[in-house]
Design a protein around this motif. Sequence first.
Motif, PDB file in Angstrom:
ATOM      1  N   VAL A 108      40.846  31.695  41.651  1.00  0.00           N
ATOM      2  CA  VAL A 108      40.907  30.446  41.888  1.00  0.00           C
ATOM      3  C   VAL A 108      42.175  31.068  42.908  1.00  0.00           C
ATOM      4  O   VAL A 108      42.286  30.355  44.428  1.00  0.00           O
ATOM      5  CB  VAL A 108      41.969  29.589  40.898  1.00  0.00           C
ATOM      6  N   SER A 109      42.937  31.611  42.333  1.00  0.00           N
ATOM      7  CA  SER A 109      44.235  32.739  43.411  1.00  0.00           C
ATOM      8  C   SER A 109      43.328  32.837  44.779  1.00  0.00           C
ATOM      9  O   SER A 109      44.381  32.787  45.994  1.00  0.00           O
ATOM     10  CB  SER A 109      45.265  33.739  42.808  1.00  0.00           C
ATOM     11  N   LYS A 110      41.798  33.389  45.058  1.00  0.00           N
ATOM     12  CA  LYS A 110      41.335  34.494  45.718  1.00  0.00           C
ATOM     13  C   LYS A 110      41.302  33.644  46.829  1.00  0.00           C
ATOM     14  O   LYS A 110      41.434  33.409  47.857  1.00  0.00           O
ATOM     15  CB  LYS A 110      40.392  34.676  45.442  1.00  0.00           C
ATOM     16  N   LEU A 111      40.396  32.151  45.884  1.00  0.00           N
ATOM     17  CA  LEU A 111      39.943  31.118  47.030  1.00  0.00           C
ATOM     18  C   LEU A 111      40.864  30.141  48.000  1.00  0.00           C
ATOM     19  O   LEU A 111      40.925  29.845  48.843  1.00  0.00           O
ATOM     20  CB  LEU A 111      39.645  30.494  46.161  1.00  0.00           C
ATOM     21  N   LYS A 112      42.562  30.269  46.837  1.00  0.00           N
ATOM     22  CA  LYS A 112      43.195  28.899  47.855  1.00  0.00           C
ATOM     23  C   LYS A 112      43.960  30.139  48.758  1.00  0.00           C
ATOM     24  O   LYS A 112      44.653  29.836  50.207  1.00  0.00           O
ATOM     25  CB  LYS A 112      44.845  29.090  46.791  1.00  0.00           C
ATOM     26  N   LYS A 113      44.016  31.485  48.454  1.00  0.00           N
ATOM     27  CA  LYS A 113      44.644  32.282  49.573  1.00  0.00           C
ATOM     28  C   LYS A 113      43.729  32.003  51.141  1.00  0.00           C
ATOM     29  O   LYS A 113      44.264  32.935  51.913  1.00  0.00           O
ATOM     30  CB  LYS A 113      44.902  33.804  49.105  1.00  0.00           C
ATOM     31  N   HIS A 114      42.188  32.217  50.763  1.00  0.00           N
ATOM     32  CA  HIS A 114      40.720  32.489  51.766  1.00  0.00           C
ATOM     33  C   HIS A 114      40.807  31.110  51.863  1.00  0.00           C
ATOM     34  O   HIS A 114      39.943  30.620  53.282  1.00  0.00           O
ATOM     35  CB  HIS A 114      40.174  33.402  51.861  1.00  0.00           C
ATOM     36  N   GLY A 115      41.992  30.195  52.316  1.00  0.00           N
ATOM     37  CA  GLY A 115      40.721  28.480  52.414  1.00  0.00           C
ATOM     38  C   GLY A 115      40.025  28.212  51.865  1.00  0.00           C
ATOM     39  O   GLY A 115      39.575  27.188  52.030  1.00  0.00           O
ATOM     40  N   TRP A 116      39.894  28.260  49.758  1.00  0.00           N
ATOM     41  CA  TRP A 116      38.305  28.053  49.788  1.00  0.00           C
ATOM     42  C   TRP A 116      37.754  28.461  49.991  1.00  0.00           C
ATOM     43  O   TRP A 116      36.645  27.847  50.381  1.00  0.00           O
ATOM     44  CB  TRP A 116      38.641  26.450  48.884  1.00  0.00           C
ATOM     45  N   ASP A 117      37.120  29.539  50.461  1.00  0.00           N
ATOM     46  CA  ASP A 117      35.561  29.789  51.699  1.00  0.00           C
ATOM     47  C   ASP A 117      35.415  30.585  50.257  1.00  0.00           C
ATOM     48  O   ASP A 117      35.768  31.758  49.608  1.00  0.00           O
ATOM     49  CB  ASP A 117      36.259  31.254  52.794  1.00  0.00           C
ATOM     50  N   PRO A 118      33.997  30.684  50.357  1.00  0.00           N
ATOM     51  CA  PRO A 118      33.207  30.962  49.227  1.00  0.00           C
ATOM     52  C   PRO A 118      32.833  32.680  49.341  1.00  0.00           C
ATOM     53  O   PRO A 118      33.045  33.708  48.191  1.00  0.00           O
ATOM     54  CB  PRO A 118      31.818  30.200  48.720  1.00  0.00           C
ATOM     55  N   MET A 119      32.933  33.159  50.180  1.00  0.00           N
ATOM     56  CA  MET A 119      32.585  34.609  50.462  1.00  0.00           C
ATOM     57  C   MET A 119      33.834  35.619  50.425  1.00  0.00           C
ATOM     58  O   MET A 119      33.527  36.336  50.566  1.00  0.00           O
ATOM     59  CB  MET A 119      32.307  34.475  52.427  1.00  0.00           C
ATOM     60  N   CYS A 120      34.894  34.866  50.047  1.00  0.00           N
ATOM     61  CA  CYS A 120      35.925  35.667  49.569  1.00  0.00           C
ATOM     62  C   CYS A 120      35.174  36.090  48.044  1.00  0.00           C
ATOM     63  O   CYS A 120      36.603  37.559  47.613  1.00  0.00           O
ATOM     64  CB  CYS A 120      37.223  35.109  49.877  1.00  0.00           C
ATOM     65  N   LEU A 121      34.896  35.402  47.580  1.00  0.00           N
ATOM     66  CA  LEU A 121      34.439  36.173  46.052  1.00  0.00           C
ATOM     67  C   LEU A 121      32.840  36.808  46.017  1.00  0.00           C
ATOM     68  O   LEU A 121      33.032  37.301  45.196  1.00  0.00           O
ATOM     69  CB  LEU A 121      34.128  35.029  45.037  1.00  0.00           C
ATOM     70  N   VAL A 122      33.024  36.899  47.330  1.00  0.00           N
ATOM     71  CA  VAL A 122      31.949  37.928  47.384  1.00  0.00           C
ATOM     72  C   VAL A 122      31.581  40.155  46.564  1.00  0.00           C
ATOM     73  O   VAL A 122      32.852  40.399  47.094  1.00  0.00           O
ATOM     74  CB  VAL A 122      31.201  38.683  48.935  1.00  0.00           C
ATOM     75  N   ASP A 123      31.108  40.251  45.858  1.00  0.00           N
ATOM     76  CA  ASP A 123      31.348  41.621  45.523  1.00  0.00           C
ATOM     77  C   ASP A 123      30.808  42.746  46.137  1.00  0.00           C
ATOM     78  O   ASP A 123      29.726  43.124  46.253  1.00  0.00           O
ATOM     79  CB  ASP A 123      30.253  41.721  43.906  1.00  0.00           C
TER      80      ASP A 123
END
Length: 750
Positions: free
Chosen positions: A158-173
């Motif tokens: 959630v923290s990473k998504l909020k930081k990147h405007g809820w872009d799912p690609m920020c959670l790519v491993d």
Amino acid sequence: MEPEVTINTIHSALSAIEPVGLTTVKRRAARERWYGRESFGAGRGGRTVMYTTSLLPADVQAALNVAFLSEVTDDNLPALPQGKQGAVCHDQEKRAMAKTELAAAYVRRLESAGYGRKKKEKQLFIDNYNLGDVGLMPHIYAVIGSVDLNGKTIHGWVSKLKKHGWDPMCLVDRRGYHCKGKRSVTREQMRVILSIVQSPYNVPGKPVMEIINQAIMIMDKRGINTLSATTYRRWLTDDWIPYHYDQWIWWREGEKGLNDKVLYNLIRDYDKIEPGDVLVADGHVLNFEIINPLSGKPKRMMLVLFQDMKSSYPLGWEIMPTENTQAISSALRRAILRLGKIPKIVYIDNGRAFKGKYFTDTDFELEFKGLYHRLSIRLVVAWAYHGQSKPVERFFKEFAELERWAPSYIGTSIDNKPAHMNRGEVLRRKLHDKITGGAVPTIEEAHRSIAIWFDKYCDTPQGPNSHLAGQTPSQVMVPGPGVDPVELRCLMMESKSRLVRQNGVNLFGTNSWYYAPELYGRRHTVICKYDLQDQDSVLVYDEKTGEFICEAFKVAKVHPMASLMGNEADKAEYERQIALKNSGRKYTVASAREIVETQVLPETRKRITAAGFSLTGESITRQVGTRPAVEKEKKPAPMTQAEIDQIQAQVDAIEFDTGCPDEAVCDRYEPVVEDEASQIFGQLKHMPEPDRFEKLIEMEIRGILIPAAEQSWMAYFEKTSDYARLQDYFEEHRTKMVLLYGSESTKTGT
């Protein structure tokens, strides 16, 4: 997707897809009894119904997903900072989207929780999610699995998504992604490994680690730094072979391996042909031993089979020690007779026997063309070493069921032979001998077993992968109206060119001669046609004109001492062949005498007269004195009257009733009894006509009563050209018979 939503949220999501009223959505929720709970909070009325998203209908959940994704990816959100560049694979993107969906559902649940209930809702949400297939979001659980019970994992997302405007690609491993598909193997090391892979030393069955070890040895000798063998193996098996599989197979297994494992295979449409249109032929070495009738020893025989392509019906077969022309011809004849018609196409193996001159020759006229041309069958030859093109190859794999039942089964190779054939298997060998008794089937038993198995196969429904798809070969097979066996035999005769020799024509070796009186005096090339299944006689044709000469029969061998040691059959055969030999001599001498009288003497006299000589009686006088006189022609002196009287006296002295001074002469001229005369008359019909007339003259002079039929035949023969040519010989023969048997005819009263 939200874990719980209000009716207004559902209405907004459905309206984005298709216009629908709020009242309509409420009525549908009541009619379908959507699961929801009442939530008391601030607002007008203080009471709201919250619907659990996982229990809503599928179309409603899909609409909510679309609405949620459009919400979190709105253009008003800040742009995603560029991190690690490069495309990601589908699995990575799928996991990132699943994480985003779970994080969004987690945030919505906490936002909907009342005051002081967030901690409890947080634990309840994670516990329900970790139930897996029966949990809150099973489709998400199937992708990313369980999460931390304390919620730290989801909190980080959630923290990473909020930081990147809820872009799912920020959670790519992306851990290690920059090295994905890369190896530390240098190009020089690759070339060393490939020099072994792409060489004749890469034989089938060679382990990959053996290739790697050889490459490492070469690198050490060349002073190249080496890595671990595991690294090289991973590069070869994971990075090179999957993308160069054709080269790996070609260097390792050759053209056949490339054809069997790499090249594209055509898929036949069997609905475009009818039963009996195409016959597929192939040979198969049986995997069990059969008693060889020639040697009496066990041997793996060859099974030649003709199978219908449409119905997979086995039509005709033959078992022979080797795949030869005779076996193929026999199998084809049986296939045509059982099919009831002549097929349009024969699809044969690439073997040497199947493409022999007997089947494919086209050099002669139509009567002497190859078998397939004479039968109006079109020939198609399968590709060499291409088992996929011959459906009968797959049939032989099923046929292995019968081979394994045979008591003399020896396996298909050294690796899978029966245990009792291995060294040291004493008990298994004794057990096998006790069960089978060492029995080896004969050809007749093998034919019977194969016929039984073929009948069973024809009545067995085929599998779903077969083109018959549940039907039996018997159901698909439609036989023809039938074929005349005699006509088929004539069409299937083999033709060979041979030179006529002293004993006739030879076809199958030094002791295989065929002779007929019509071949006497010939020394030219002829065409011999014979049946492979019946070789007692051959049909002989002139090679130049194609004219039929005769039917020559196989010459029988004679007993070396037939008159002294042979039986009646040996004596009869000896006398028959001696008579055949003498008839040829008489024919040649008589023909020569005729030529001398009609051609040689007149032409010679003309040449003598033209040279200036005159012929007066038996002397030649010279008309011109420049040439020496020609000596008088020497002719045998005629028999004097005294010599004739002496012979007559010797004949008259033979008295059969008063005795004879010479018993041997008496036996020689002993009168012929009635039974012996009947036997002689029975043999006359099988003799050549000149010999028959000569024998009748002898019997007539000896006083034997000639039947009316033979007298009529003598009158007929005296009017033929053969009699006119041999008339002098018959008159001379009659004179000799009168001198020899004149007294005998006087005694018998004739």
